[in-house]
Every structure is written in structure tokens, then in C-alpha cells.
Design an enzyme around this catalytic site. Structure first.
Site, PDB file in Angstrom:
ATOM      1  CE  LYS A 184      -3.640  -0.313   1.845  1.00 54.66           C
ATOM      2  NZ  LYS A 184      -4.862  -0.089   4.144  1.00 54.66           N
ATOM      3  CG  ASP A 210      -7.572 -11.042   3.584  1.00 56.53           C
ATOM      4  OD1 ASP A 210      -6.800 -11.650   4.791  1.00 56.53           O
ATOM      5  OD2 ASP A 210      -8.129  -9.884   3.525  1.00 56.53           O
ATOM      6  CB  THR A 215     -16.286  -4.292   4.998  1.00 58.28           C
ATOM      7  OG1 THR A 215     -15.866  -4.262   4.885  1.00 58.28           O
ATOM      8  CG2 THR A 215     -16.786  -4.079   6.752  1.00 58.28           C
ATOM      9  N   GLY A 217     -14.231  -4.351   1.917  1.00 59.69           N
ATOM     10  CA  GLY A 217     -13.239  -3.124   1.382  1.00 59.69           C
ATOM     11  C   GLY A 217     -11.961  -3.403   0.978  1.00 59.69           C
TER      12      GLY A 217
HETATM   13  C1  R5P Z   1      -7.228  -8.234   8.120  1.00 64.22           C
HETATM   14  O1  R5P Z   1      -6.585  -8.457   8.869  1.00 64.22           O
HETATM   15  C2  R5P Z   1      -8.075  -9.398   8.041  1.00 64.22           C
HETATM   16  O2  R5P Z   1      -6.808  -9.903   7.184  1.00 64.22           O
HETATM   17  C3  R5P Z   1      -8.214  -9.032   7.044  1.00 64.22           C
HETATM   18  O3  R5P Z   1      -8.144  -8.746   5.824  1.00 64.22           O
HETATM   19  C4  R5P Z   1      -9.966  -8.117   7.042  1.00 64.22           C
HETATM   20  O4  R5P Z   1     -10.463  -8.509   8.169  1.00 64.22           O
HETATM   21  C5  R5P Z   1     -10.881  -7.691   6.005  1.00 64.22           C
HETATM   22  O5  R5P Z   1     -11.881  -7.544   6.377  1.00 64.22           O
HETATM   23  P1  R5P Z   1     -12.409  -6.342   4.916  1.00 64.22           P
HETATM   24  O6  R5P Z   1     -13.578  -7.655   4.617  1.00 64.22           O
HETATM   25  O7  R5P Z   1     -13.739  -5.514   6.134  1.00 64.22           O
HETATM   26  O8  R5P Z   1     -11.754  -5.054   4.153  1.00 64.22           O
END
Ligand code: R5P
Length: 284
Positions: A184, A210, A215, A217
Site C-alpha cells: 500500500k 485472505d 465488509t 473493503g
Molecule cells: C485483516 O487483518 C484481515 O486479514 C482481513 O483483511 C480483514 O479482516 C478484512 O476485512 P474487510 O473485508 O472488512 O476489509
């Protein structure tokens, strides 16, 4: 051996019983008019090795897990293993202000009371595993995700940040493809850019992996950036598909394919994480 499946972990439990070549116990699980839970196990589990499977999300399923553990213990089985595919409250693993509950610790303490061992999958913070009062093993669905991505001709697997690049590496090993992580960069007060650290994604099928999508996002931003850099197709794959609010619709608009595992049963649950538990139980 018997697998006892909770009401929100049926897909996972059936696949686990199939992989272990054992019976899925017959259960009666229902709610009273006041929403309290009723649990009965119809098979005789005396002297059996029993594996209970129940995700602890949303909250009402925590109570169901405790009742399943109680019903199983009543038979005096040879052993009880508790599999919590998605460990609800796992993200509240620290005290930020005085007086706060450390929810993940509270859950670990209670779940460990009526079981000989615990298995979790891609738990948010492995540091909190030390809070369990019984032996615990945190497994990963990344190998299963990697195998699925291989069947979908993925060229490169990326993690949304450097901290989670080991997950991308594990999935890439199973998919026999390259991996990278997104870096980033803040361009100005309002704009951040996310791009692969060292790889050109032009014309490639890229999968973002992931542990959890909440969400959406993180994945949506990553997908937009990968497409802007010329990715031919972007697949979003996660272990735990929480998908809060309108995340599913937004993710489907931003990605070519969204998949998750059966730790949380969703229309996107095209991958089973049960093989990680089956392999661990067979090796024990
Ligand atoms: C962060 O520590 C996790 O690995 C995920 O990237 C995060 O929880 C994803 O959250 P969101 O879908 O709200 O961006």
C-alpha cells in the site's frame, strides 16, 4: 469414531465424516418458541472417539456448541475433540481500554471446559491460542483454497498485505503458481494505491487470498487496483466469508469470482476446509 455436526456446520461435518470414513451422528437440534436451544444425539457414543463441529457465529451458536459438548459428554465417550471452523470473537483478542473484556480469551476458556482438544482454522491471531485450557491446533484452509485456484487456472496468488504473505505462499504451493503481496502506498491525503510488490499482473488471472472477508473493503480496493494494472481476471478467495451488510453484492461487482470455504456456510462456499482437520486427526 463419530462426527457430531452443529446446525451451522453441516457442510463441513458431512465432508469431515466422509474423509474420516466414519459416521455422522444423528442429532435433533431445534429452538423452543422463546429461541432457547434443544439438543439431542440419537446415536450411542459410549466409548467412541467423538469430533464435534460447530462454528461459533452468530452468538446463538455458542450456546448450541456448549449443549452439544454436554450431550456428548453424557455418553462417556473415549475422547472429545471440538472443531470450531470459524472462531467467533477471535478478532477481539486484546484489551485496548481498561475494563474491556478480552472476548477471544473468554471463548477459549469456556470452549475448553468440556473437551479434550480443540481445532480451529485460520484463527485471526494465533497468539491467543495460549488462552485455551486444553491442547489446541490451528489449521489452515490455504492448501484447499490453492487446489481450487489451480483448477481455475490462476497465474498468481496475492495477499492484501505483507503480514499475510505466508497465506499466499501456502495457497500458491498447492496451486503450483507464483505468489506476491500487495504493497500500500499513500499517494496523497485521500488516495492509496495497492500494487503487487514485484510482479506484473498484466493479462494474468490473479487470485487475492485472505483469512476473512468482512465488509469486503480490503478485497474490493485490491481488485480495483489489480484490474487497473491490467489483470485479466480477479478471483477473491477467503477462508471465512463473513460478508457483512451488502459486501456480497459489492464484491461480485468488483471481482470476477468470489469463493469461500465451509467454515461459514454461504452461497460462495465452494471449497471445504474439512480436509485440514481430517489430515490432522488421521496423523494424531
Ligand atoms: C485483516 O487483518 C484481515 O486479514 C482481513 O483483511 C480483514 O479482516 C478484512 O476485512 P474487510 O473485508 O472488512 O476489509
Amino acid at each position: 469414531m463419530f462426527v457430531v455436526g452443529g446446525s451451522v456446520s453441516q457442510l463441513f461435518s458431512k465432508e469431515l465424516a466422509r474423509l474420516l470414513d466414519c459416521k455422522l451422528a444423528k442429532t435433533e437440534i431445534r429452538r423452543f418458541p422463546d429461541t432457547e436451544c434443544y439438543v439431542r444425539i440419537e446415536d450411542n457414543l459410549k466409548d467412541q472417539d467423538v469430533v464435534i463441529v460447530q462454528t461459533t457465529f452468530p452468538d446463538s451458536n455458542i450456546i448450541e456448541l456448549f449443549l452439544l459438548q454436554d450431550a456428548v459428554a453424557e455418553f462417556k465417550p473415549a475422547s472429545i475433540a471440538t472443531v470450531v471452523p470459524y472462531f467467533g470473537y477471535g478478532r477481539q483478542d486484546k484489551k485496548f481500554k481498561d475494563g474491556e473484556a478480552v472476548s477471544a480469551r473468554a471463548m477459549a476458556n469456556h470452549i475448553g471446559q468440556m473437551t479434550d482438544s480443540v481445532f480451529t482454522i485460520d484463527i485471526h491471531n494465533t497468539a491467543m491460542l495460549s488462552e485455551f485450557v486444553v491442547p489446541v491446533l490451528n489449521l489452515s484452509a490455504m492448501e484447499a483454497i490453492g487446489k481450487f485456484l489451480k483448477e481455475n487456472s490462476v497465474d498468481v496468488i496475492v495477499s492484501p498485505d505483507k503480514g499475510s504473505k505466508d497465506r499466499a505462499s501456502m495457497a500458491a504451493k498447492a496451486a503450483s503458481c507464483a505468489y506476491d503481496y500487495l504493497e500500500k502506498t499513500r499517494l496523497d491525503g485521500q488516495t492509496v494505491e495497492m500494487k503487487p510488490k514485484s510482479m506484473d499482473v498484466g493479462g494474468k488471472v490473479v487470485a487475492i487470498v485472505d483469512d476473512i472477508i468482512a465488509t469486503g473493503g480490503t478485497i474490493i480496493k485490491a481488485s480495483e487496483q489489480l484490474k487497473a494494472q491490467g489483470a485479466k481476471r480477479v478471483i477473491a478467495a477467503c477462508t471465512h466469508g463473513l460478508f457483512t451488510g451488502d459486501a456480497t453484492a459489492k464484491l461480485q461487482a468488483a471481482c470476477d469470482l468470489v469463493v469461500s470455504t465451509d467454515t461459514l456456510e454461504r452461497p460462495t462456499s465452494k471449497i471445504s476446509a474439512a480436509s485440514a482437520v481430517a489430515d490432522a486427526l488421521k496423523a494424531a
